[in-house]
Scaffold this motif. Sequence first.
Motif, PDB file in Angstrom:
ATOM      1  N   GLU A 173       0.844  -1.211   0.000  1.00 32.11           N
ATOM      2  CA  GLU A 173       0.000   0.000   0.000  1.00 32.11           C
ATOM      3  C   GLU A 173       0.871   1.249   0.000  1.00 32.11           C
ATOM      4  O   GLU A 173       0.490   2.285  -0.541  1.00 32.11           O
ATOM      5  N   ARG A 174       2.022   1.144   0.660  1.00 36.15           N
ATOM      6  CA  ARG A 174       2.926   2.301   0.753  1.00 36.15           C
ATOM      7  C   ARG A 174       4.363   1.865   0.523  1.00 36.15           C
ATOM      8  O   ARG A 174       4.710   0.728   0.827  1.00 36.15           O
ATOM      9  N   LEU A 175       5.152   2.818   0.044  1.00 38.26           N
ATOM     10  CA  LEU A 175       6.564   2.523  -0.187  1.00 38.26           C
ATOM     11  C   LEU A 175       7.414   3.565   0.553  1.00 38.26           C
ATOM     12  O   LEU A 175       7.191   4.766   0.395  1.00 38.26           O
ATOM     13  N   ILE A 176       8.351   3.091   1.365  1.00 34.69           N
ATOM     14  CA  ILE A 176       9.327   4.016   1.959  1.00 34.69           C
ATOM     15  C   ILE A 176      10.674   3.690   1.321  1.00 34.69           C
ATOM     16  O   ILE A 176      11.222   2.606   1.536  1.00 34.69           O
ATOM     17  N   TRP A 177      11.169   4.607   0.509  1.00 34.07           N
ATOM     18  CA  TRP A 177      12.408   4.371  -0.260  1.00 34.07           C
ATOM     19  C   TRP A 177      13.590   4.856   0.569  1.00 34.07           C
ATOM     20  O   TRP A 177      13.699   6.049   0.876  1.00 34.07           O
ATOM     21  N   THR A 178      14.489   3.910   0.940  1.00 32.45           N
ATOM     22  CA  THR A 178      15.632   4.300   1.778  1.00 32.45           C
ATOM     23  C   THR A 178      16.966   4.142   1.050  1.00 32.45           C
ATOM     24  O   THR A 178      18.017   4.297   1.665  1.00 32.45           O
ATOM     25  N   ALA A 179      16.919   3.803  -0.232  1.00 31.55           N
ATOM     26  CA  ALA A 179      18.156   3.761  -1.025  1.00 31.55           C
ATOM     27  C   ALA A 179      18.385   5.165  -1.611  1.00 31.55           C
ATOM     28  O   ALA A 179      17.500   6.026  -1.532  1.00 31.55           O
ATOM     29  N   PRO A 180      19.555   5.424  -2.169  1.00 37.71           N
ATOM     30  CA  PRO A 180      19.802   6.758  -2.756  1.00 37.71           C
ATOM     31  C   PRO A 180      18.753   7.113  -3.815  1.00 37.71           C
ATOM     32  O   PRO A 180      18.212   6.225  -4.482  1.00 37.71           O
ATOM     33  N   VAL A 181      18.497   8.412  -3.961  1.00 41.48           N
ATOM     34  CA  VAL A 181      17.415   8.835  -4.867  1.00 41.48           C
ATOM     35  C   VAL A 181      17.779   8.637  -6.341  1.00 41.48           C
ATOM     36  O   VAL A 181      16.879   8.461  -7.170  1.00 41.48           O
ATOM     37  N   ASP A 182      19.068   8.625  -6.699  1.00 38.28           N
ATOM     38  CA  ASP A 182      19.384   8.362  -8.114  1.00 38.28           C
ATOM     39  C   ASP A 182      19.043   6.911  -8.475  1.00 38.28           C
ATOM     40  O   ASP A 182      18.666   6.620  -9.614  1.00 38.28           O
ATOM     41  N   ASP A 183      19.148   6.004  -7.500  1.00 37.08           N
ATOM     42  CA  ASP A 183      18.710   4.625  -7.747  1.00 37.08           C
ATOM     43  C   ASP A 183      17.194   4.567  -7.936  1.00 37.08           C
ATOM     44  O   ASP A 183      16.686   3.767  -8.716  1.00 37.08           O
ATOM     45  N   PHE A 184      16.464   5.422  -7.234  1.00 38.06           N
ATOM     46  CA  PHE A 184      15.005   5.486  -7.410  1.00 38.06           C
ATOM     47  C   PHE A 184      14.686   5.853  -8.860  1.00 38.06           C
ATOM     48  O   PHE A 184      13.861   5.226  -9.511  1.00 38.06           O
ATOM     49  N   LEU A 185      15.402   6.859  -9.366  1.00 42.22           N
ATOM     50  CA  LEU A 185      15.153   7.295 -10.752  1.00 42.22           C
ATOM     51  C   LEU A 185      15.406   6.180 -11.749  1.00 42.22           C
ATOM     52  O   LEU A 185      14.744   6.085 -12.772  1.00 42.22           O
ATOM     53  N   SER A 186      16.384   5.314 -11.439  1.00 43.96           N
ATOM     54  CA  SER A 186      16.713   4.291 -12.443  1.00 43.96           C
ATOM     55  C   SER A 186      15.744   3.107 -12.409  1.00 43.96           C
ATOM     56  O   SER A 186      15.712   2.337 -13.364  1.00 43.96           O
ATOM     57  N   VAL A 187      14.930   2.951 -11.359  1.00 46.78           N
ATOM     58  CA  VAL A 187      14.019   1.788 -11.333  1.00 46.78           C
ATOM     59  C   VAL A 187      12.537   2.154 -11.246  1.00 46.78           C
ATOM     60  O   VAL A 187      11.678   1.323 -11.562  1.00 46.78           O
ATOM     61  N   ALA A 188      12.210   3.379 -10.830  1.00 47.12           N
ATOM     62  CA  ALA A 188      10.791   3.679 -10.537  1.00 47.12           C
ATOM     63  C   ALA A 188      10.121   4.482 -11.645  1.00 47.12           C
ATOM     64  O   ALA A 188      10.794   5.112 -12.462  1.00 47.12           O
ATOM     65  N   ASP A 189       8.804   4.441 -11.627  1.00 48.96           N
ATOM     66  CA  ASP A 189       8.010   5.252 -12.553  1.00 48.96           C
ATOM     67  C   ASP A 189       7.949   6.678 -12.006  1.00 48.96           C
ATOM     68  O   ASP A 189       6.884   7.160 -11.588  1.00 48.96           O
ATOM     69  N   ALA A 190       9.069   7.353 -12.002  1.00 48.95           N
ATOM     70  CA  ALA A 190       9.179   8.660 -11.337  1.00 48.95           C
ATOM     71  C   ALA A 190       8.262   9.696 -11.985  1.00 48.95           C
ATOM     72  O   ALA A 190       8.136   9.742 -13.216  1.00 48.95           O
ATOM     73  N   SER A 191       7.635  10.535 -11.144  1.00 49.06           N
ATOM     74  CA  SER A 191       6.831  11.646 -11.661  1.00 49.06           C
ATOM     75  C   SER A 191       7.780  12.730 -12.177  1.00 49.06           C
ATOM     76  O   SER A 191       8.993  12.689 -11.896  1.00 49.06           O
ATOM     77  N   THR A 192       7.227  13.711 -12.882  1.00 48.24           N
ATOM     78  CA  THR A 192       8.070  14.794 -13.412  1.00 48.24           C
ATOM     79  C   THR A 192       8.754  15.525 -12.264  1.00 48.24           C
ATOM     80  O   THR A 192       9.940  15.877 -12.349  1.00 48.24           O
ATOM     81  N   GLU A 193       8.005  15.751 -11.173  1.00 45.24           N
ATOM     82  CA  GLU A 193       8.573  16.464 -10.025  1.00 45.24           C
ATOM     83  C   GLU A 193       9.698  15.639  -9.369  1.00 45.24           C
ATOM     84  O   GLU A 193      10.762  16.163  -9.059  1.00 45.24           O
ATOM     85  N   GLU A 194       9.455  14.343  -9.179  1.00 42.95           N
ATOM     86  CA  GLU A 194      10.501  13.482  -8.599  1.00 42.95           C
ATOM     87  C   GLU A 194      11.743  13.506  -9.489  1.00 42.95           C
ATOM     88  O   GLU A 194      12.870  13.662  -9.002  1.00 42.95           O
ATOM     89  N   ALA A 195      11.525  13.366 -10.803  1.00 41.54           N
ATOM     90  CA  ALA A 195      12.668  13.317 -11.728  1.00 41.54           C
ATOM     91  C   ALA A 195      13.432  14.635 -11.690  1.00 41.54           C
ATOM     92  O   ALA A 195      14.666  14.652 -11.669  1.00 41.54           O
ATOM     93  N   ASP A 196      12.705  15.754 -11.631  1.00 43.55           N
ATOM     94  CA  ASP A 196      13.379  17.045 -11.637  1.00 43.55           C
ATOM     95  C   ASP A 196      14.195  17.244 -10.357  1.00 43.55           C
ATOM     96  O   ASP A 196      15.355  17.665 -10.399  1.00 43.55           O
ATOM     97  N   ILE A 197      13.590  16.909  -9.209  1.00 43.04           N
ATOM     98  CA  ILE A 197      14.302  17.122  -7.938  1.00 43.04           C
ATOM     99  C   ILE A 197      15.510  16.183  -7.832  1.00 43.04           C
ATOM    100  O   ILE A 197      16.626  16.609  -7.544  1.00 43.04           O
ATOM    101  N   PHE A 198      15.294  14.903  -8.107  1.00 46.90           N
ATOM    102  CA  PHE A 198      16.376  13.930  -7.875  1.00 46.90           C
ATOM    103  C   PHE A 198      17.516  14.073  -8.883  1.00 46.90           C
ATOM    104  O   PHE A 198      18.658  13.725  -8.593  1.00 46.90           O
ATOM    105  N   SER A 199      17.206  14.579 -10.070  1.00 50.40           N
ATOM    106  CA  SER A 199      18.302  14.733 -11.039  1.00 50.40           C
ATOM    107  C   SER A 199      19.199  15.912 -10.663  1.00 50.40           C
ATOM    108  O   SER A 199      20.263  16.103 -11.246  1.00 50.40           O
TER     109      SER A 199
END
Length: 283
Positions: A111-137
């Motif tokens: 139901e929920r996801l708490i991501w505790t790995a680095p955020v650049d790894d999130f970008l490489s595996v997740a369906d990142a939103s535009t806002e997530e992609a902009d911030i993490f990049s």
Amino acid sequence: MIAPRNYHRWFNKQGLDFIRDALMPIANAAQFGHLGQEASTAYVIRLLALLNRCNFLKKLVLNMPQFQEGNQELWNRLAATHNLCLGQTIERVSRGQTILVKTTSNQWEFERLIWTAPVDDFLSVADASTEEADIFSRVRTIKRAVITCKIEGLPANIFYVIRNTLNQPLPTSYPLAIYEVDPGSKIYNFYPFMDETTTIEELESNVVDCVKKLGGTQVTPMGQPLIWKWFSHFLTEDLKDGIYERLEMLQGSQNTYFANEMTAGVSVPYGMEYAAYLVKRFF
Ligand SMILES: Cc1cc2nc3c(=O)[nH]c(=O)nc-3n(C[C@H](O)[C@H](O)[C@H](O)COP(=O)(O)OP(=O)(O)OC[C@H]3O[C@@H](n4cnc5c(N)ncnc54)[C@H](O)[C@@H]3O)c2cc1C
């Protein structure tokens, strides 16, 4: 949020030049390395606030806590109350009504996801939103190395930070901090930073040079230098534009939460405290 480009100016404006001269070599050794001049003052103050937790005597004589067995006990205690699935590399995160997490050998639905790995790894595996992609990049990191050597002739039980590095800058790849891993073992860790041009030979010859200057002999490396991605941070311009406010706004969006060095700041204590804050805020 304090984010002037140059901490020299900030310390000067506060009438704290002597504090800058005393503390910045330590701060640069601990966290900023060659980034020293560019790092936002906010990061500098956050690090100094962490060092400030040591008692007065430790601060006065710079007797840092000698590292014990690491943080293993912390992880053991956390693990005791959780259902752990170790050795799983997340390959895909897809968020809809529920959250699908796919690893090399499994798929889970949450139901929920708490991501505790680095955020650049999130970008490489997740369906990142535009806002997530902009911030993490916008996240930047630097590189640092840890070199472990057996050495004769150095004092036992030292935690040594090279001083006067503001007036006499050293090459990026020169070790800025040294400590004996286990008192009396004659095994020492050296902490240099690296840039695009740094070679392993350079790292090793700088260690030899540093040992010689400290009066040591017979440097025997205990293995290859360990190279780490280090200090997730944003540029000063991004801080000024409110990047941390945007990062906090992401929390909970699409039932996803982030608790890692980027949201918390560098260090295990800050990571723990941020996780506790997140739980209090949302759960
Ligand atoms: C050499 C070195 C020395 C340090 N010394 C200290 C110290 O003495 N004291 C201190 O407080 N802090 C220290 N730090 C800093 C501290 O380790 C970090 O600030 C902290 O670990 C950051 O926590 P994190 O949860 O963001 O990331 P991490 O601790 O790096 O954890 C992220 C985890 O995510 C995993 N991962 C990544 N991608 C995936 C994926 N796709 N699927 C599954 N898992 C994935 C990684 O394998 C990793 O285990 C040190 C760091 C380094 C590199």
